[in-house]
Design a protein around this motif. Structure first.
Motif, PDB file in Angstrom:
ATOM      1  N   LYS A 300       0.825  -1.206   0.000  1.00  0.00           N
ATOM      2  CA  LYS A 300       0.000   0.000   0.000  1.00  0.00           C
ATOM      3  C   LYS A 300       0.859   1.257   0.000  1.00  0.00           C
ATOM      4  CE  LYS A 300      -3.955  -2.022   2.420  1.00  0.00           C
ATOM      5  NZ  LYS A 300      -4.873  -1.894   1.279  1.00  0.00           N
ATOM      6  N   LYS A 301       0.279   2.349  -0.435  1.00  0.00           N
ATOM      7  CA  LYS A 301       0.940   3.651  -0.357  1.00  0.00           C
ATOM      8  C   LYS A 301       1.159   4.009   1.112  1.00  0.00           C
ATOM      9  CE  LYS A 301       0.411   8.452  -1.875  1.00  0.00           C
ATOM     10  NZ  LYS A 301      -0.465   9.414  -2.592  1.00  0.00           N
ATOM     11  N   ASN A 302       2.298   4.607   1.424  1.00  0.00           N
ATOM     12  CA  ASN A 302       2.673   4.992   2.789  1.00  0.00           C
ATOM     13  C   ASN A 302       2.872   3.776   3.696  1.00  0.00           C
ATOM     14  OD1 ASN A 302       2.440   7.675   1.985  1.00  0.00           O
ATOM     15  ND2 ASN A 302       0.346   7.861   2.729  1.00  0.00           N
ATOM     16  N   TYR A 303       3.234   2.631   3.086  1.00  0.00           N
ATOM     17  CA  TYR A 303       3.455   1.408   3.863  1.00  0.00           C
ATOM     18  C   TYR A 303       4.761   1.492   4.645  1.00  0.00           C
ATOM     19  CZ  TYR A 303       4.391  -3.502   4.904  1.00  0.00           C
ATOM     20  OH  TYR A 303       4.692  -4.689   5.537  1.00  0.00           O
ATOM     21  N   GLN A 304       4.710   1.008   5.905  1.00  0.00           N
ATOM     22  CA  GLN A 304       5.897   0.945   6.749  1.00  0.00           C
ATOM     23  C   GLN A 304       6.214  -0.511   7.067  1.00  0.00           C
ATOM     24  OE1 GLN A 304       4.605   3.686  10.015  1.00  0.00           O
ATOM     25  NE2 GLN A 304       6.498   4.769   9.569  1.00  0.00           N
ATOM     26  N   LEU A 305       7.433  -0.906   6.803  1.00  0.00           N
ATOM     27  CA  LEU A 305       7.870  -2.254   7.146  1.00  0.00           C
ATOM     28  C   LEU A 305       7.957  -2.354   8.670  1.00  0.00           C
ATOM     29  CD1 LEU A 305       8.675  -4.614   5.251  1.00  0.00           C
ATOM     30  CD2 LEU A 305      11.052  -4.047   5.705  1.00  0.00           C
ATOM     31  N   LYS A 306       7.330  -3.362   9.261  1.00  0.00           N
ATOM     32  CA  LYS A 306       7.285  -3.473  10.727  1.00  0.00           C
ATOM     33  C   LYS A 306       8.668  -3.470  11.358  1.00  0.00           C
ATOM     34  CE  LYS A 306       2.845  -5.879  10.997  1.00  0.00           C
ATOM     35  NZ  LYS A 306       2.132  -7.126  11.409  1.00  0.00           N
ATOM     36  N   SER A 307       9.601  -4.115  10.686  1.00  0.00           N
ATOM     37  CA  SER A 307      10.951  -4.231  11.249  1.00  0.00           C
ATOM     38  C   SER A 307      11.812  -3.005  10.989  1.00  0.00           C
ATOM     39  CB  SER A 307      11.643  -5.466  10.674  1.00  0.00           C
ATOM     40  OG  SER A 307      11.736  -5.375   9.260  1.00  0.00           O
ATOM     41  N   LYS A 308      11.294  -2.047  10.191  1.00  0.00           N
ATOM     42  CA  LYS A 308      12.109  -0.873   9.856  1.00  0.00           C
ATOM     43  C   LYS A 308      11.197   0.326   9.611  1.00  0.00           C
ATOM     44  CE  LYS A 308      16.466   0.368   9.089  1.00  0.00           C
ATOM     45  NZ  LYS A 308      17.541   0.187  10.071  1.00  0.00           N
ATOM     46  N   LYS A 309      10.530   0.773  10.680  1.00  0.00           N
ATOM     47  CA  LYS A 309       9.646   1.931  10.550  1.00  0.00           C
ATOM     48  C   LYS A 309      10.418   3.242  10.602  1.00  0.00           C
ATOM     49  CE  LYS A 309       5.442  -0.176  12.400  1.00  0.00           C
ATOM     50  NZ  LYS A 309       4.346  -0.059  13.398  1.00  0.00           N
ATOM     51  N   THR A 310      11.627   3.196  11.183  1.00  0.00           N
ATOM     52  CA  THR A 310      12.445   4.409  11.314  1.00  0.00           C
ATOM     53  C   THR A 310      13.897   4.115  10.950  1.00  0.00           C
ATOM     54  OG1 THR A 310      12.988   3.978  13.644  1.00  0.00           O
ATOM     55  CG2 THR A 310      10.980   5.256  13.189  1.00  0.00           C
ATOM     56  N   ILE A 311      14.634   5.202  10.671  1.00  0.00           N
ATOM     57  CA  ILE A 311      16.077   5.130  10.449  1.00  0.00           C
ATOM     58  C   ILE A 311      16.744   6.076  11.452  1.00  0.00           C
ATOM     59  CG2 ILE A 311      17.970   5.495   8.817  1.00  0.00           C
ATOM     60  CD1 ILE A 311      16.079   5.071   6.547  1.00  0.00           C
TER      61      ILE A 311
END
Length: 434
Positions: A300-311
């Motif tokens: 989906k658009k604006n999808y965040q991978l659970k294991s990598k939501k931030t850097i």
């Protein structure tokens, strides 16, 4: 005699196993030498049989001249209403018995559009030569350009010896390249790639390819050889192109395209047994496509991978930044297999320091990598083009801005880090004493 019979029997048995194995590999049981099915939007290969075997291509090779005409029109090097005077050779070729043609009168002017329609709809061979001459000066020059364009488009195992796809022996002693009895050859994969690029670069090709017949200036009506068009002999819902071909060497071939409910496919059948069978086999392939594949949203658009939501972020007012996919990822997927694909995040290493951190300032919407998908089974997702994988890649961007911290905050962090390292070292040393 006994041993000879025994060897023959064993060979026959093993030969039977080989034939059955090959038949089992072809899940659709296509009765043609080679075939392929691809998603016209992404170029994803959905089915193939002997797709890399080099075979005669016959008049399907006219798709290359179609591409070159449309390219010249777009660049302003050729005009639809441009006049082309018919020379003696083209006139005689247009009257050659047993060749597909519209009659062209020597010394008379025809427009590029008339000749193009004759080529694309009724596979006019003389019209094709006339277009080759207006595009390149001579058919020989045009054939050289056809081979060069094939290389530019990434078509492999291709050899053009004339513009029409006829056997050179049928060109009234004026074959432009190759041996006197040679023909154009390609693979099913290269034909599909040519059709894919034709549809991508010049979708207007379908305006002509979808015409069931051509009313020519000689007062005759010439039928389209694509009998799967809705108005013709073997109508198939959604078919609107592209090109048939047949010679004794090539057998019967058909490069088709069809669209239903916004989903378009390209199919190729090479060296079928008859005019009718090439359409019957194409029907099998297109039925398989429309009945078994659906365009699915895998990410989906604006999808965040659970294991990598931030850097993590260095030198910023915040120590991390949220990231997400900029767009959605859609792909033609076999029914029931949507869950067999998982998203994969690939970060841009050039934007990360040695500790895997981004350096502030970071603007909202700034690209930090891309997201794609892979099969859980580890199966390769095959595409027609080498960069086809990019069709299922979307940018991953920062979901928020992170401003750079001011000099005082950075200095205090530095001091804190220094003393933290110092006291940490002392503590380690003291522990080492006990």
């Amino acid at each position: 005699m006994f041993f000879a019979t025994l060897i023959l029997t064993i060979a026959t048995v093993f030969s039977g196993f080989t034939m059955k194995a090959e038949a089992a590999d072809d899940q659709l049981g296509i009765e043609a030498e080679a075939a392929i099915l691809v998603d016209a939007e992404s170029g994803k290969v959905l089915y193939e049989k002997n797709s890399d075997v080099v075979l005669g291509v016959a008049s399907m090779s006219k798709m290359m001249t179609e591409y070159m005409v449309l390219e010249a029109i777009k660049k302003g090097k050729l005009q639809w209403d441009q006049k082309v005077k018919i020379n003696e050779y083209v006139h005689k070729l247009s009257a050659a018995p047993e060749l597909s043609n519209v009659g062209l009168t020597q010394g008379e002017d025809y427009t590029v559009k008339e000749l193009y329609q004759a080529m694309a709809i009724h596979s006019g061979n003389a019209a094709t030569v006339a277009l080759a001459e207006v595009l390149s000066g001579t058919e020989k020059n045009h054939v050289e350009k056809m081979n060069k364009k094939a290389a530019e488009l990434g078509l492999k195992d291709v050899k053009f010896v004339n513009s029409t796809g006829l056997n050179n022996k049928d060109l009234l002693g004026k074959h432009p390249a190759g041996n006197p009895d040679e023909e154009n050859v390609m693979t099913a994969r290269s034909l599909a790639k040519l059709a894919y690029r034709l549809l991508k670069d010049y979708p207007e090709v379908l305006e002509t390819a979808s015409m069931p017949s051509l009313k020519f200036r000689d007062g005759r009506e010439y039928k389209n050889f694509n009998w799967m068009l809705p108005e013709l002999i073997f109508p198939y819902d959604g078919v609107d192109g592209l090109k048939t071909g047949s010679t004794d060497f090539a057998g019967y071939g058909f490069t088709a395209t069809a669209m239903r409910n916004g989903q378009r496919y390209i199919s190729v059948v090479m060296k079928a047994d008859s005019k009718d069978s090439r359409f019957a086999e194409t029907r099998k392939i297109l039925d398989y496509a429309f009945n078994n594949f659906t365009k699915e949203e895998l990410v989906k658009k604006n999808y965040q991978l659970k294991s990598k939501k931030t850097i993590p972020v260095t030198k910023g007012k915040e120590d991390k930044v949220k990231i997400h996919s900029k767009d959605s990822i859609t792909m033609a997927v076999k029914n029931g297999e949507k869950d067999q694909y998982v998203p994969v995040l690939v970060l841009d290493k050039k934007k990360l320091n040695e500790n895997g951190e981004l350096t502030a300032p970071i603007k909202k919407g700034e690209q930090v990598g891309y997201m794609t998908v892979k099969s859980k089974k580890g199966d390769n997702i095959s595409f027609l083009t080498e960069d086809g994988q990019k069709e299922i890649q979307v940018p991953v961007v920062a979901a928020e801005s992170v401003e750079k911290a001011n000099w005082f905050v950075l200095m205090m962090r530095g001091i804190g880090g220094f003393f933290g390292d110092l006291f940490g070292g002392i503590a380690d040393s003291v522990k080492g004493l006990f």
